[in-house]
Design a protein around this motif. Structure first.
Motif, PDB file in Angstrom:
ATOM      1  N   LEU A  92       2.798   7.755  -3.997  1.00  0.00           N
ATOM      2  CA  LEU A  92       2.567   7.093  -2.715  1.00  0.00           C
ATOM      3  C   LEU A  92       1.109   7.115  -2.270  1.00  0.00           C
ATOM      4  CD1 LEU A  92       5.794   8.219  -0.834  1.00  0.00           C
ATOM      5  CD2 LEU A  92       5.246   5.916  -1.646  1.00  0.00           C
ATOM      6  N   THR A  93       0.273   7.871  -2.968  1.00  0.00           N
ATOM      7  CA  THR A  93      -1.168   7.847  -2.641  1.00  0.00           C
ATOM      8  C   THR A  93      -1.856   6.620  -3.236  1.00  0.00           C
ATOM      9  OG1 THR A  93      -1.646   9.226  -4.569  1.00  0.00           O
ATOM     10  CG2 THR A  93      -1.340  10.351  -2.446  1.00  0.00           C
ATOM     11  N   GLU A  94      -1.158   5.909  -4.141  1.00  0.00           N
ATOM     12  CA  GLU A  94      -1.736   4.704  -4.742  1.00  0.00           C
ATOM     13  C   GLU A  94      -1.633   3.540  -3.757  1.00  0.00           C
ATOM     14  OE1 GLU A  94      -0.884   3.860  -8.810  1.00  0.00           O
ATOM     15  OE2 GLU A  94      -0.244   5.922  -9.232  1.00  0.00           O
ATOM     16  N   THR A  95      -2.617   2.674  -3.780  1.00  0.00           N
ATOM     17  CA  THR A  95      -2.676   1.556  -2.832  1.00  0.00           C
ATOM     18  C   THR A  95      -1.890   0.363  -3.345  1.00  0.00           C
ATOM     19  OG1 THR A  95      -4.863   2.250  -2.089  1.00  0.00           O
ATOM     20  CG2 THR A  95      -4.203  -0.016  -1.587  1.00  0.00           C
ATOM     21  N   VAL A  96      -0.915  -0.072  -2.568  1.00  0.00           N
ATOM     22  CA  VAL A  96      -0.164  -1.287  -2.906  1.00  0.00           C
ATOM     23  C   VAL A  96      -1.032  -2.485  -2.529  1.00  0.00           C
ATOM     24  CG1 VAL A  96       1.895  -2.656  -2.456  1.00  0.00           C
ATOM     25  CG2 VAL A  96       2.061  -0.160  -2.568  1.00  0.00           C
ATOM     26  N   SER A  97      -1.536  -3.173  -3.540  1.00  0.00           N
ATOM     27  CA  SER A  97      -2.476  -4.264  -3.283  1.00  0.00           C
ATOM     28  C   SER A  97      -1.894  -5.641  -3.550  1.00  0.00           C
ATOM     29  CB  SER A  97      -3.746  -4.067  -4.129  1.00  0.00           C
ATOM     30  OG  SER A  97      -3.424  -3.812  -5.483  1.00  0.00           O
ATOM     31  N   HIS A  98      -0.622  -5.691  -3.969  1.00  0.00           N
ATOM     32  CA  HIS A  98       0.062  -6.965  -4.227  1.00  0.00           C
ATOM     33  C   HIS A  98       1.433  -6.936  -3.557  1.00  0.00           C
ATOM     34  CE1 HIS A  98      -3.034  -8.033  -7.139  1.00  0.00           C
ATOM     35  NE2 HIS A  98      -2.929  -6.799  -7.597  1.00  0.00           N
TER      36      HIS A  98
ATOM     37  N   ARG B  98      -1.477  -1.080  -9.733  1.00  0.00           N
ATOM     38  CA  ARG B  98      -2.427  -0.916 -10.846  1.00  0.00           C
ATOM     39  C   ARG B  98      -2.725  -2.178 -11.648  1.00  0.00           C
ATOM     40  NH1 ARG B  98      -0.609   4.648 -13.953  1.00  0.00           N
ATOM     41  NH2 ARG B  98      -0.095   5.903 -12.097  1.00  0.00           N
ATOM     42  N   THR B  99      -1.907  -3.218 -11.502  1.00  0.00           N
ATOM     43  CA  THR B  99      -2.121  -4.417 -12.316  1.00  0.00           C
ATOM     44  C   THR B  99      -2.501  -5.600 -11.425  1.00  0.00           C
ATOM     45  OG1 THR B  99       0.112  -5.411 -12.240  1.00  0.00           O
ATOM     46  CG2 THR B  99      -0.219  -3.562 -13.779  1.00  0.00           C
ATOM     47  N   ASP B 100      -2.706  -6.752 -12.046  1.00  0.00           N
ATOM     48  CA  ASP B 100      -3.035  -7.963 -11.278  1.00  0.00           C
ATOM     49  C   ASP B 100      -1.819  -8.878 -11.118  1.00  0.00           C
ATOM     50  OD1 ASP B 100      -2.778  -8.968 -13.835  1.00  0.00           O
ATOM     51  OD2 ASP B 100      -4.804  -9.820 -13.941  1.00  0.00           O
ATOM     52  N   VAL B 101      -0.622  -8.282 -11.122  1.00  0.00           N
ATOM     53  CA  VAL B 101       0.605  -9.057 -10.919  1.00  0.00           C
ATOM     54  C   VAL B 101       0.548  -9.743  -9.550  1.00  0.00           C
ATOM     55  CG1 VAL B 101       2.070  -7.319  -9.761  1.00  0.00           C
ATOM     56  CG2 VAL B 101       3.089  -8.892 -11.420  1.00  0.00           C
ATOM     57  N   ASP B 102       1.190 -10.896  -9.430  1.00  0.00           N
ATOM     58  CA  ASP B 102       1.160 -11.637  -8.166  1.00  0.00           C
ATOM     59  C   ASP B 102       2.221 -11.167  -7.172  1.00  0.00           C
ATOM     60  OD1 ASP B 102      -0.967 -13.716  -8.595  1.00  0.00           O
ATOM     61  OD2 ASP B 102       0.288 -14.134 -10.342  1.00  0.00           O
ATOM     62  N   ALA B 103       3.294 -10.567  -7.661  1.00  0.00           N
ATOM     63  CA  ALA B 103       4.365 -10.061  -6.791  1.00  0.00           C
ATOM     64  C   ALA B 103       5.269  -9.174  -7.626  1.00  0.00           C
ATOM     65  CB  ALA B 103       5.167 -11.218  -6.194  1.00  0.00           C
TER      66      ALA B 103
ATOM     67  N   LEU C 233       5.182   3.455   3.448  1.00  0.00           N
ATOM     68  CA  LEU C 233       5.138   2.022   3.130  1.00  0.00           C
ATOM     69  C   LEU C 233       5.651   1.087   4.219  1.00  0.00           C
ATOM     70  CD1 LEU C 233       6.243   2.147  -0.622  1.00  0.00           C
ATOM     71  CD2 LEU C 233       3.922   1.968   0.299  1.00  0.00           C
ATOM     72  N   ASP C 234       6.404   1.595   5.180  1.00  0.00           N
ATOM     73  CA  ASP C 234       6.965   0.703   6.205  1.00  0.00           C
ATOM     74  C   ASP C 234       5.887  -0.070   6.958  1.00  0.00           C
ATOM     75  OD1 ASP C 234       9.599   1.185   5.666  1.00  0.00           O
ATOM     76  OD2 ASP C 234       9.939   2.560   7.350  1.00  0.00           O
ATOM     77  N   ALA C 235       4.739   0.545   7.167  1.00  0.00           N
ATOM     78  CA  ALA C 235       3.674  -0.098   7.946  1.00  0.00           C
ATOM     79  C   ALA C 235       2.788  -1.009   7.111  1.00  0.00           C
ATOM     80  CB  ALA C 235       2.816   0.971   8.628  1.00  0.00           C
ATOM     81  N   ASN C 236       3.017  -1.030   5.788  1.00  0.00           N
ATOM     82  CA  ASN C 236       2.179  -1.855   4.915  1.00  0.00           C
ATOM     83  C   ASN C 236       2.685  -3.302   4.948  1.00  0.00           C
ATOM     84  OD1 ASN C 236       0.968  -3.185   2.674  1.00  0.00           O
ATOM     85  ND2 ASN C 236       0.681  -1.236   1.622  1.00  0.00           N
ATOM     86  N   PRO C 237       1.864  -4.257   5.393  1.00  0.00           N
ATOM     87  CA  PRO C 237       2.327  -5.643   5.498  1.00  0.00           C
ATOM     88  C   PRO C 237       2.642  -6.291   4.151  1.00  0.00           C
ATOM     89  CG  PRO C 237      -0.041  -5.500   5.903  1.00  0.00           C
ATOM     90  CD  PRO C 237       0.469  -4.101   5.836  1.00  0.00           C
ATOM     91  N   LYS C 238       2.193  -5.681   3.063  1.00  0.00           N
ATOM     92  CA  LYS C 238       2.480  -6.231   1.733  1.00  0.00           C
ATOM     93  C   LYS C 238       3.832  -5.783   1.193  1.00  0.00           C
ATOM     94  CE  LYS C 238      -2.329  -6.747   0.156  1.00  0.00           C
ATOM     95  NZ  LYS C 238      -2.282  -8.205   0.129  1.00  0.00           N
ATOM     96  N   VAL C 239       4.474  -4.836   1.907  1.00  0.00           N
ATOM     97  CA  VAL C 239       5.698  -4.224   1.394  1.00  0.00           C
ATOM     98  C   VAL C 239       6.899  -4.578   2.262  1.00  0.00           C
ATOM     99  CG1 VAL C 239       6.819  -2.066   0.739  1.00  0.00           C
ATOM    100  CG2 VAL C 239       4.333  -2.301   0.484  1.00  0.00           C
ATOM    101  N   GLU C 240       7.998  -4.927   1.583  1.00  0.00           N
ATOM    102  CA  GLU C 240       9.274  -5.206   2.252  1.00  0.00           C
ATOM    103  C   GLU C 240      10.330  -4.309   1.605  1.00  0.00           C
ATOM    104  OE1 GLU C 240      12.426  -8.976   2.431  1.00  0.00           O
ATOM    105  OE2 GLU C 240      10.296  -9.367   2.048  1.00  0.00           O
ATOM    106  N   ILE C 241      10.989  -3.480   2.417  1.00  0.00           N
ATOM    107  CA  ILE C 241      11.972  -2.535   1.888  1.00  0.00           C
ATOM    108  C   ILE C 241      13.358  -2.833   2.451  1.00  0.00           C
ATOM    109  CG2 ILE C 241      12.627  -0.106   1.657  1.00  0.00           C
ATOM    110  CD1 ILE C 241       9.716   0.661   2.081  1.00  0.00           C
TER     111      ILE C 241
END
Length: 230
Positions: A152-158, A134-139, A183-191
């Protein structure tokens, strides 16, 4: 490095934040997002530690709309009761607006180079996750966030790094499975999962604190911020 207080103004009123500055005159910033115990000694220590690692670290008082200046511990039944009252009264959407205001204040600070990350724990872990949507945070870095499965329906964009305690009493196995499934398949996310660990395994002095995995999670978080914020 020195602790100081910052006042952040919003259309709804003003709140304070604890600030720790690095020795460098210009550095990336990290917004430290509190647990349910307010801006207490643990949060201030984390903020100071990030400043020691070279970041302009800012920990906002996100309970100000309920009661400003909450500073309690996890060491008594009465404090736990108060913490859960605050958790239940907390408005997540308003809190995210306050975090965005803190991000804006960080970027406007002469000591910030323009890059801003977030790190949150428990309730703050959920809020850190939501800064990535929801914000413009860089990470963003989320430690054992409670309730992430409901968003989990929200889009992880950072870029987002997540630390998940496998035996978290507040995050059931089904919730953890849902998080991984989405989230595992999202390249922006590391778990990273921590087998055998319970909620708040990185909170010094806490019932479930584990020094080894707390150190491992901390090293991963710093490496992540170095890669994303510089």
């Amino acid at each position: 490095m020195s602790g100081e207080s910052l006042t952040i103004k919003t259309p709804d009123g003003s709140f304070t934040a604890y600030v720790a500055r690095p020795t460098a005159a210009n550095a990336p910033a990290v917004v430290v997002i509190q647990e349910i115990f307010g801006v207490n000694a643990v949060m201030r220590e984390i903020t100071d530690g990030l400043a020691g690692q070279g970041y302009l670290a800012i920990c906002p008082d996100l309970f100000w709309r309920i009661e400003p200046g909450i500073d309690i511990t996890d060491h008594s039944e009465a404090e736990w009761k108060r913490a859960f009252e605050l958790f239940n009264a907390f408005d997540v959407d308003a809190g995210l607006k306050d975090i965005q205001a803190t991000i804006d204040a960080a970027r406007a600070d002469p000591g910030c180079n323009g890059k801003v990350g977030s790190v949150g724990f428990c309730l703050g872990g959920l809020l850190a996750y939501l800064t990535a949507t929801r914000t413009d945070v860089d990470a963003a870095v989320a430690y054992y966030g409670v309730g992430i499965d409901k968003h989990l329906t929200e889009t992880v964009s950072h870029p987002l790094l997540m630390h998940v305690a496998a035996e978290d009493g507040f995050v059931p196995k089904e919730a953890q499975a849902a998080i991984h499934a989405v989230l595992d398949a999202n390249p922006k996310v590391e778990i990273h999962d921590y087998p055998g660990r319970d909620h708040a395994f990185a909170r010094p002095g806490g019932e479930h604190y584990d020094a080894g995995d707390a150190r491992k999670a901390g090293e991963r978080s710093l490496a992540f911020f170095k890669a994303k914020l510089g």
